[in-house]
Scaffold this active site. Structure first.
Site, PDB file in Angstrom:
ATOM      1  N   ASP A 130       0.857  -1.185   0.000  1.00  0.00           N
ATOM      2  CA  ASP A 130       0.000   0.000   0.000  1.00  0.00           C
ATOM      3  C   ASP A 130       0.896   1.240   0.000  1.00  0.00           C
ATOM      4  O   ASP A 130       2.006   1.219   0.532  1.00  0.00           O
ATOM      5  CB  ASP A 130      -0.910   0.006   1.243  1.00  0.00           C
ATOM      6  CG  ASP A 130      -2.209   0.759   0.998  1.00  0.00           C
ATOM      7  OD1 ASP A 130      -3.268   0.115   0.884  1.00  0.00           O
ATOM      8  OD2 ASP A 130      -2.159   2.009   0.876  1.00  0.00           O
ATOM      9  N   VAL A 158       1.773   2.821  -6.556  1.00  0.00           N
ATOM     10  CA  VAL A 158       1.759   1.986  -7.761  1.00  0.00           C
ATOM     11  C   VAL A 158       1.951   2.807  -9.043  1.00  0.00           C
ATOM     12  O   VAL A 158       2.245   2.253 -10.097  1.00  0.00           O
ATOM     13  CB  VAL A 158       0.474   1.121  -7.880  1.00  0.00           C
ATOM     14  CG1 VAL A 158       0.331   0.164  -6.712  1.00  0.00           C
ATOM     15  CG2 VAL A 158      -0.769   1.974  -8.057  1.00  0.00           C
ATOM     16  N   SER A 182     -14.195  -2.232 -12.427  1.00  0.00           N
ATOM     17  CA  SER A 182     -15.409  -1.668 -11.832  1.00  0.00           C
ATOM     18  C   SER A 182     -16.563  -1.808 -12.811  1.00  0.00           C
ATOM     19  O   SER A 182     -16.342  -1.852 -14.027  1.00  0.00           O
ATOM     20  CB  SER A 182     -15.192  -0.180 -11.541  1.00  0.00           C
ATOM     21  OG  SER A 182     -16.419   0.458 -11.231  1.00  0.00           O
ATOM     22  N   TYR A 241     -12.263   7.840 -14.573  1.00  0.00           N
ATOM     23  CA  TYR A 241     -12.257   6.564 -13.830  1.00  0.00           C
ATOM     24  C   TYR A 241     -12.901   5.466 -14.676  1.00  0.00           C
ATOM     25  O   TYR A 241     -12.361   4.354 -14.779  1.00  0.00           O
ATOM     26  CB  TYR A 241     -13.031   6.760 -12.524  1.00  0.00           C
ATOM     27  CG  TYR A 241     -13.174   5.540 -11.644  1.00  0.00           C
ATOM     28  CD1 TYR A 241     -12.117   5.111 -10.831  1.00  0.00           C
ATOM     29  CD2 TYR A 241     -14.373   4.823 -11.594  1.00  0.00           C
ATOM     30  CE1 TYR A 241     -12.265   3.998 -10.008  1.00  0.00           C
ATOM     31  CE2 TYR A 241     -14.522   3.713 -10.774  1.00  0.00           C
ATOM     32  CZ  TYR A 241     -13.463   3.310  -9.978  1.00  0.00           C
ATOM     33  OH  TYR A 241     -13.606   2.212  -9.167  1.00  0.00           O
ATOM     34  N   LYS A 297     -10.915   2.193 -15.967  1.00  0.00           N
ATOM     35  CA  LYS A 297     -11.320   0.829 -15.589  1.00  0.00           C
ATOM     36  C   LYS A 297     -11.673   0.004 -16.834  1.00  0.00           C
ATOM     37  O   LYS A 297     -11.416  -1.210 -16.870  1.00  0.00           O
ATOM     38  CB  LYS A 297     -12.490   0.871 -14.609  1.00  0.00           C
ATOM     39  CG  LYS A 297     -12.121   1.428 -13.227  1.00  0.00           C
ATOM     40  CD  LYS A 297     -11.049   0.585 -12.519  1.00  0.00           C
ATOM     41  CE  LYS A 297     -10.953   0.897 -11.041  1.00  0.00           C
ATOM     42  NZ  LYS A 297      -9.859   0.164 -10.358  1.00  0.00           N
TER      43      LYS A 297
HETATM   44  P1  NAD Z   1     -10.146   1.822  -0.352  1.00  0.00           P
HETATM   45  O1  NAD Z   1      -9.959   3.295  -0.546  1.00  0.00           O
HETATM   46  O2  NAD Z   1     -10.833   1.323   0.876  1.00  0.00           O
HETATM   47  O3  NAD Z   1      -8.740   1.079  -0.483  1.00  0.00           O
HETATM   48  C1  NAD Z   1      -7.840   1.396  -1.487  1.00  0.00           C
HETATM   49  C2  NAD Z   1      -6.432   1.189  -0.959  1.00  0.00           C
HETATM   50  O4  NAD Z   1      -5.537   1.460  -2.063  1.00  0.00           O
HETATM   51  C3  NAD Z   1      -6.048   2.174   0.168  1.00  0.00           C
HETATM   52  O5  NAD Z   1      -5.423   1.466   1.229  1.00  0.00           O
HETATM   53  C4  NAD Z   1      -5.073   3.136  -0.502  1.00  0.00           C
HETATM   54  O6  NAD Z   1      -4.063   3.623   0.379  1.00  0.00           O
HETATM   55  C5  NAD Z   1      -4.469   2.259  -1.589  1.00  0.00           C
HETATM   56  N1  NAD Z   1      -3.959   3.048  -2.711  1.00  0.00           N
HETATM   57  C6  NAD Z   1      -4.615   4.036  -3.361  1.00  0.00           C
HETATM   58  N2  NAD Z   1      -3.812   4.581  -4.298  1.00  0.00           N
HETATM   59  C7  NAD Z   1      -2.633   3.913  -4.227  1.00  0.00           C
HETATM   60  C8  NAD Z   1      -1.415   4.021  -4.930  1.00  0.00           C
HETATM   61  N3  NAD Z   1      -1.232   4.969  -5.858  1.00  0.00           N
HETATM   62  N4  NAD Z   1      -0.414   3.156  -4.635  1.00  0.00           N
HETATM   63  C9  NAD Z   1      -0.573   2.216  -3.658  1.00  0.00           C
HETATM   64  N5  NAD Z   1      -1.702   2.092  -2.949  1.00  0.00           N
HETATM   65  C10 NAD Z   1      -2.727   2.922  -3.226  1.00  0.00           C
HETATM   66  O7  NAD Z   1     -10.930   1.337  -1.675  1.00  0.00           O
HETATM   67  P2  NAD Z   1     -11.734   0.008  -2.064  1.00  0.00           P
HETATM   68  O8  NAD Z   1     -13.166   0.387  -2.128  1.00  0.00           O
HETATM   69  O9  NAD Z   1     -11.297  -1.140  -1.254  1.00  0.00           O
HETATM   70  O10 NAD Z   1     -11.254  -0.132  -3.583  1.00  0.00           O
HETATM   71  C11 NAD Z   1     -10.363  -1.115  -4.028  1.00  0.00           C
HETATM   72  C12 NAD Z   1     -10.494  -1.236  -5.535  1.00  0.00           C
HETATM   73  O11 NAD Z   1     -11.837  -1.577  -5.873  1.00  0.00           O
HETATM   74  C13 NAD Z   1     -10.174   0.054  -6.314  1.00  0.00           C
HETATM   75  O12 NAD Z   1      -9.462  -0.272  -7.484  1.00  0.00           O
HETATM   76  C14 NAD Z   1     -11.547   0.592  -6.668  1.00  0.00           C
HETATM   77  O13 NAD Z   1     -11.517   1.406  -7.831  1.00  0.00           O
HETATM   78  C15 NAD Z   1     -12.298  -0.709  -6.879  1.00  0.00           C
HETATM   79  N6  NAD Z   1     -13.755  -0.585  -6.782  1.00  0.00           N
HETATM   80  C16 NAD Z   1     -14.340  -0.262  -5.591  1.00  0.00           C
HETATM   81  C17 NAD Z   1     -15.736  -0.163  -5.536  1.00  0.00           C
HETATM   82  C18 NAD Z   1     -16.455   0.198  -4.273  1.00  0.00           C
HETATM   83  O14 NAD Z   1     -17.676   0.422  -4.328  1.00  0.00           O
HETATM   84  N7  NAD Z   1     -15.792   0.273  -3.134  1.00  0.00           N
HETATM   85  C19 NAD Z   1     -16.500  -0.394  -6.684  1.00  0.00           C
HETATM   86  C20 NAD Z   1     -15.860  -0.731  -7.882  1.00  0.00           C
HETATM   87  C21 NAD Z   1     -14.482  -0.826  -7.911  1.00  0.00           C
END
Ligand code: NAD
Length: 256
Positions: free
Chosen positions: A33, A55, A133, A146, A150
């Site tokens: 992370d 990343v 997503s 976004y 995706k």
């Molecule tokens: P979250 O914000 O709870 O967790 C994301 C994690 O990624 C965090 O710990 C953050 O520090 C880390 N992160 C962000 N940018 C980073 C970077 N540049 N380098 C390293 N680490 C990084 O989010 P989540 O809801 O668990 O989302 C996880 C994935 O699921 C994402 O790709 C998001 O787009 C996708 N997603 C989430 C949802 C939703 O409804 N929560 C829906 C569709 C897709």
């Protein structure tokens, strides 16, 4: 086959749920992370290895993935889950915002796979899961960069599945509304949440552990003949797009 699995964005939400579920099944986990303390906290909880990189920085990411693979005695799985989004009108996005959204969601996924592929082959093969997503399947109002990034992750996963086979399988997962810290503001808005729930055939938001079930399945040999697929996990909301559109418009009005 020996080795572990590295999860990017493993410090929160869906990524942390994947780390917990893998560890519960006895898999060695690398928690990567950009938030080093979040990575350390989840790594300690699951008895895994803490890794920290942004990343979007491909050199730093490659160094951490290599260090992780060494500490895990090989690499048999990678979950590209780190992602960011934004909510604003189409004409309001700046070049810097668009670049950042692509750098994290798309380029971070590409460069992680490029580094991981030889490490996985050296471990006897493996499985990659990229988190896309529903917005990448059908664009969401207010999330133009976004949604496009995706969609690119879904296409990239299929391209990689073609080129990295047969030793490495690559699939993507497209979640709908999942309650995590990423969208807590939206989920915490009771009126909006009940509208989202009403537009979702299964009648509720998803949970991070439900997404991680699918990801862990795709990482495992139970899905050994599955590659190049994008699996949507959204309680049926995509099927109900017409009813969801006004809800997404309210979301944009209220939170952009
Ligand atoms: P979250 O914000 O709870 O967790 C994301 C994690 O990624 C965090 O710990 C953050 O520090 C880390 N992160 C962000 N940018 C980073 C970077 N540049 N380098 C390293 N680490 C990084 O989010 P989540 O809801 O668990 O989302 C996880 C994935 O699921 C994402 O790709 C998001 O787009 C996708 N997603 C989430 C949802 C939703 O409804 N929560 C829906 C569709 C897709």
């Amino acid at each position: 086959m020996t080795g572990g699995v590295i999860v990017t964005g493993g410090g929160s939400g869906i990524g942390a749920a994947v780390c917990r579920q893998l560890a519960a099944q006895g898999v060695a986990v690398g928690v990567l992370d950009r938030n080093a303390s979040a990575a350390a906290q989840i790594a300690e909880e699951v008895g895994g290895v803490a890794l920290s990189a942004n990343v979007a920085n491909s050199e730093a990411l490659a160094a951490e993935l290599e260090r992780g693979a060494e500490q895990l005695h090989g690499l048999v799985g990678l979950v590209n889950n780190a992602g960011i989004g934004n909510l604003k009108g189409f004409e309001s996005y700046t070049d810097a915002e668009i670049d950042l959204i692509f750098a994290v969601n798309f380029s971070g996924t590409y460069s992680a796979m490029r580094t991981a592929a030889p490490l996985m082959r050296a471990s006897g093969g493996g499985s990659i899961v990229n988190v896309a997503s529903v917005s990448g399947v059908r664009p969401t109002r207010g999330e133009a960069p976004y949604s496009a990034a995706k969609a690119a992750v879904i296409a990239l996963s299929q391209a990689a599945a073609l080129e990295l086979a047969p030793q490495i399988r690559v699939n993507s997962v497209s979640p709908g509304f999942i309650r995590t810290p990423l969208n807590e503001v939206l989920a915490g808005d009771e009126q909006l949440r009940s509208q989202i729930e009403a537009g979702t055939p299964l009648g509720r938001l998803g949970r991070a552990d439900e997404v991680s079930e699918l990801i862990v399945f795709l990482l495992s040999d139970r899905s050994a003949y599955l590659t190049g697929q994008n699996l949507v996990l959204d309680g049926g909301s995509l099927l109900n797009s017409a009813q969801m559109d006004p809800v997404l418009e309210t979301m944009l009005d209220r939170y952009s």
